[in-house]
Design a protein around this motif. Structure first.
Motif, PDB file in Angstrom:
ATOM      1  N   PRO A 103      52.614  28.768  39.006  1.00 46.21           N
ATOM      2  CA  PRO A 103      53.028  29.498  40.212  1.00 46.21           C
ATOM      3  C   PRO A 103      51.811  29.879  41.045  1.00 46.21           C
ATOM      4  O   PRO A 103      50.787  30.288  40.504  1.00 46.21           O
ATOM      5  CB  PRO A 103      53.725  30.744  39.644  1.00 46.21           C
ATOM      6  CG  PRO A 103      53.186  30.909  38.261  1.00 46.21           C
ATOM      7  CD  PRO A 103      52.895  29.523  37.765  1.00 46.21           C
ATOM      8  N   GLY A 104      51.932  29.695  42.340  1.00 51.06           N
ATOM      9  CA  GLY A 104      50.803  29.999  43.216  1.00 51.06           C
ATOM     10  C   GLY A 104      49.957  28.794  43.547  1.00 51.06           C
ATOM     11  O   GLY A 104      49.134  28.849  44.462  1.00 51.06           O
ATOM     12  N   ALA A 105      50.130  27.693  42.790  1.00 49.61           N
ATOM     13  CA  ALA A 105      49.424  26.453  43.121  1.00 49.61           C
ATOM     14  C   ALA A 105      50.086  25.815  44.347  1.00 49.61           C
ATOM     15  O   ALA A 105      51.265  26.051  44.613  1.00 49.61           O
ATOM     16  CB  ALA A 105      49.461  25.494  41.939  1.00 49.61           C
ATOM     17  N   PRO A 106      49.343  24.999  45.105  1.00 49.85           N
ATOM     18  CA  PRO A 106      49.923  24.380  46.313  1.00 49.85           C
ATOM     19  C   PRO A 106      51.191  23.571  46.020  1.00 49.85           C
ATOM     20  O   PRO A 106      52.099  23.519  46.851  1.00 49.85           O
ATOM     21  CB  PRO A 106      48.793  23.484  46.833  1.00 49.85           C
ATOM     22  CG  PRO A 106      47.537  24.091  46.292  1.00 49.85           C
ATOM     23  CD  PRO A 106      47.903  24.675  44.970  1.00 49.85           C
ATOM     24  N   TRP A 130      43.027  35.153  38.815  1.00 49.14           N
ATOM     25  CA  TRP A 130      43.745  35.609  37.617  1.00 49.14           C
ATOM     26  C   TRP A 130      43.644  37.126  37.483  1.00 49.14           C
ATOM     27  O   TRP A 130      43.098  37.652  36.513  1.00 49.14           O
ATOM     28  CB  TRP A 130      43.196  34.898  36.381  1.00 49.14           C
ATOM     29  CG  TRP A 130      43.560  33.436  36.347  1.00 49.14           C
ATOM     30  CD1 TRP A 130      44.402  32.773  37.187  1.00 49.14           C
ATOM     31  CD2 TRP A 130      43.093  32.451  35.424  1.00 49.14           C
ATOM     32  NE1 TRP A 130      44.488  31.433  36.862  1.00 49.14           N
ATOM     33  CE2 TRP A 130      43.684  31.210  35.779  1.00 49.14           C
ATOM     34  CE3 TRP A 130      42.207  32.480  34.341  1.00 49.14           C
ATOM     35  CZ2 TRP A 130      43.439  30.027  35.080  1.00 49.14           C
ATOM     36  CZ3 TRP A 130      41.958  31.301  33.645  1.00 49.14           C
ATOM     37  CH2 TRP A 130      42.578  30.091  34.014  1.00 49.14           C
ATOM     38  N   THR A 131      44.173  37.818  38.480  1.00 53.54           N
ATOM     39  CA  THR A 131      44.221  39.274  38.436  1.00 53.54           C
ATOM     40  C   THR A 131      45.388  39.708  37.555  1.00 53.54           C
ATOM     41  O   THR A 131      46.292  38.917  37.250  1.00 53.54           O
ATOM     42  CB  THR A 131      44.440  39.844  39.844  1.00 53.54           C
ATOM     43  OG1 THR A 131      45.690  39.335  40.344  1.00 53.54           O
ATOM     44  CG2 THR A 131      43.313  39.445  40.786  1.00 53.54           C
ATOM     45  N   VAL A 132      45.372  40.976  37.166  1.00 50.56           N
ATOM     46  CA  VAL A 132      46.477  41.507  36.361  1.00 50.56           C
ATOM     47  C   VAL A 132      47.804  41.323  37.106  1.00 50.56           C
ATOM     48  O   VAL A 132      48.806  40.929  36.518  1.00 50.56           O
ATOM     49  CB  VAL A 132      46.238  42.994  36.012  1.00 50.56           C
ATOM     50  CG1 VAL A 132      47.457  43.591  35.326  1.00 50.56           C
ATOM     51  CG2 VAL A 132      45.019  43.136  35.111  1.00 50.56           C
ATOM     52  N   GLU A 133      47.782  41.599  38.407  1.00 47.21           N
ATOM     53  CA  GLU A 133      49.021  41.472  39.192  1.00 47.21           C
ATOM     54  C   GLU A 133      49.524  40.025  39.199  1.00 47.21           C
ATOM     55  O   GLU A 133      50.715  39.776  38.984  1.00 47.21           O
ATOM     56  CB  GLU A 133      48.809  41.952  40.627  1.00 47.21           C
ATOM     57  CG  GLU A 133      50.122  41.922  41.411  1.00 47.21           C
ATOM     58  CD  GLU A 133      49.952  42.081  42.920  1.00 47.21           C
ATOM     59  OE1 GLU A 133      50.976  42.089  43.615  1.00 47.21           O
ATOM     60  OE2 GLU A 133      48.796  42.173  43.385  1.00 47.21           O
ATOM     61  N   ASN A 134      48.631  39.080  39.449  1.00 43.06           N
ATOM     62  CA  ASN A 134      49.061  37.678  39.525  1.00 43.06           C
ATOM     63  C   ASN A 134      49.525  37.136  38.182  1.00 43.06           C
ATOM     64  O   ASN A 134      50.491  36.375  38.112  1.00 43.06           O
ATOM     65  CB  ASN A 134      47.939  36.801  40.096  1.00 43.06           C
ATOM     66  CG  ASN A 134      47.751  37.010  41.591  1.00 43.06           C
ATOM     67  OD1 ASN A 134      48.654  37.488  42.273  1.00 43.06           O
ATOM     68  ND2 ASN A 134      46.581  36.671  42.110  1.00 43.06           N
ATOM     69  N   VAL A 135      48.841  37.518  37.101  1.00 44.32           N
ATOM     70  CA  VAL A 135      49.252  37.074  35.776  1.00 44.32           C
ATOM     71  C   VAL A 135      50.602  37.696  35.414  1.00 44.32           C
ATOM     72  O   VAL A 135      51.487  37.032  34.864  1.00 44.32           O
ATOM     73  CB  VAL A 135      48.178  37.408  34.714  1.00 44.32           C
ATOM     74  CG1 VAL A 135      48.674  37.078  33.309  1.00 44.32           C
ATOM     75  CG2 VAL A 135      46.889  36.646  35.011  1.00 44.32           C
ATOM     76  N   SER A 136      50.795  38.965  35.762  1.00 43.93           N
ATOM     77  CA  SER A 136      52.066  39.644  35.502  1.00 43.93           C
ATOM     78  C   SER A 136      53.209  38.985  36.268  1.00 43.93           C
ATOM     79  O   SER A 136      54.297  38.761  35.719  1.00 43.93           O
ATOM     80  CB  SER A 136      51.975  41.124  35.904  1.00 43.93           C
ATOM     81  OG  SER A 136      50.990  41.794  35.153  1.00 43.93           O
ATOM     82  N   ARG A 137      52.954  38.652  37.514  1.00 42.12           N
ATOM     83  CA  ARG A 137      53.993  38.008  38.330  1.00 42.12           C
ATOM     84  C   ARG A 137      54.310  36.614  37.800  1.00 42.12           C
ATOM     85  O   ARG A 137      55.477  36.206  37.765  1.00 42.12           O
ATOM     86  CB  ARG A 137      53.544  37.953  39.797  1.00 42.12           C
ATOM     87  CG  ARG A 137      53.508  39.328  40.445  1.00 42.12           C
ATOM     88  CD  ARG A 137      52.869  39.292  41.816  1.00 42.12           C
ATOM     89  NE  ARG A 137      53.708  38.616  42.797  1.00 42.12           N
ATOM     90  CZ  ARG A 137      53.323  38.377  44.061  1.00 42.12           C
ATOM     91  NH1 ARG A 137      52.115  38.750  44.464  1.00 42.12           N
ATOM     92  NH2 ARG A 137      54.139  37.765  44.893  1.00 42.12           N
ATOM     93  N   ALA A 138      53.273  35.892  37.377  1.00 43.04           N
ATOM     94  CA  ALA A 138      53.486  34.555  36.809  1.00 43.04           C
ATOM     95  C   ALA A 138      54.349  34.632  35.549  1.00 43.04           C
ATOM     96  O   ALA A 138      55.259  33.820  35.354  1.00 43.04           O
ATOM     97  CB  ALA A 138      52.140  33.899  36.492  1.00 43.04           C
ATOM     98  N   ALA A 139      54.057  35.615  34.694  1.00 45.87           N
ATOM     99  CA  ALA A 139      54.836  35.779  33.460  1.00 45.87           C
ATOM    100  C   ALA A 139      56.298  36.068  33.782  1.00 45.87           C
ATOM    101  O   ALA A 139      57.213  35.494  33.172  1.00 45.87           O
ATOM    102  CB  ALA A 139      54.239  36.905  32.617  1.00 45.87           C
TER     103      ALA A 139
END
Length: 260
Positions: free
Chosen positions: A119-122, A160-169
């Motif tokens: 998620p978040g990749a082009p 790879w911030t806490v927010e982005n990793v949390s959203r990805a999970a």
């Protein structure tokens, strides 16, 4: 209703093959050679890893077949995506595909299947679509799905911030994954926010080889203390001189004590 309860029973039993009564698990990832063409050493080192009694292994089709007896007491998470290698230039785009179907995974004895998603990749639509389709296919068979959620992909198109990793999970869980494997964004205590954000068990991947095995064990202990459901470590285990002892130490870190 009977069909749905049967599906629930299938997933429940297979999840118990991978997670202890405490809801935690030590996964050892040995699926690297399918794209690296090298990596986890074959033969005696595999038996050493198995002797440490990991809860489950993440394995390739070959290892699932060739080492079925060696890892018979461990849960089997079959890597079902791939189709690219590191022999040439690393592709910038997502060129992976689904290699094995859910029904084929069941035939070879898998308790779970694992795929990557970015998620978040082009071109996130490719991997997220693969995950969702696999999840619905596996739901019909009672087969759990592990999603390896890498925000922005390995190139870190998003940090790879806490927010982005949390959203990805959370995205992985919403698309149907029963288990999330993802990066630990910083010190292990930061994993608390990732675990809290996700409605299914989350395990931390190990990533590059750490300096010492004490570090490896400390990360595992910290992740679990933060609320993570365990760890899925690869080269930090198979790269060890004494993988059996390391797996035993990881089991102690994750479950509290070595034993049943």
């Amino acid at each position: 209703m009977q069909h749905h309860s049967a599906v629930g029973a299938g997933k429940l039993r297979r999840m118990r093959r991978m997670f202890g009564a405490d809801g935690r698990s030590v996964f050892v990832a040995i699926d690297h050679a399918a794209y690296m063409g090298a990596g986890p050493p074959l033969g005696e080192p595999m038996r050493e890893i198995a002797a440490g009694r990991p809860d489950a292994v993440l394995a390739t089709w070959h290892l699932a077949r060739a080492y079925a007896d060696v890892f018979a007491d461990a849960g089997l998470v079959l890597r079902v995506d791939g189709g690219s290698s590191e022999l040439g230039d690393m592709p910038a785009d997502d060129v992976n595909t689904i290699l094995h179907r859910a029904e084929e995974a069941l035939r070879i004895g898998a308790d779970c299947v694992v795929v990557l998603a970015f998620p978040g990749a082009p071109d996130e639509d490719k991997s997220l679509g693969r995950l969702a389709r696999l999840a619905s296919e596996c739901e019909m068979l009672g087969l759990p799905v592990m999603a390896e959620m890498i925000p922005g992909g390995w190139g870190q198109a998003v940090p790879w911030t806490v927010e982005n990793v949390s959203r990805a999970a959370r995205i992985g869980a919403e698309l149907g994954a029963d288990i999330i494997k993802t990066v630990c964004p910083g010190p292990p205590e930061r994993f608390a926010e990732v675990a809290e954000a996700c409605p299914v068990p989350v395990v931390a991947l190990g990533g590059p080889k750490m300096k010492t095995e004490d570090d490896v064990v400390a990360v595992a202990r910290g992740v679990v203390r933060a609320g993570g459901a365990g760890i899925a470590f690869g080269r930090n285990v198979w790269g060890s001189d004494k993988p059996r002892q390391l797996v035993e130490r990881l089991r102690e870190a994750v479950h509290g004590e070595v034993g049943d």
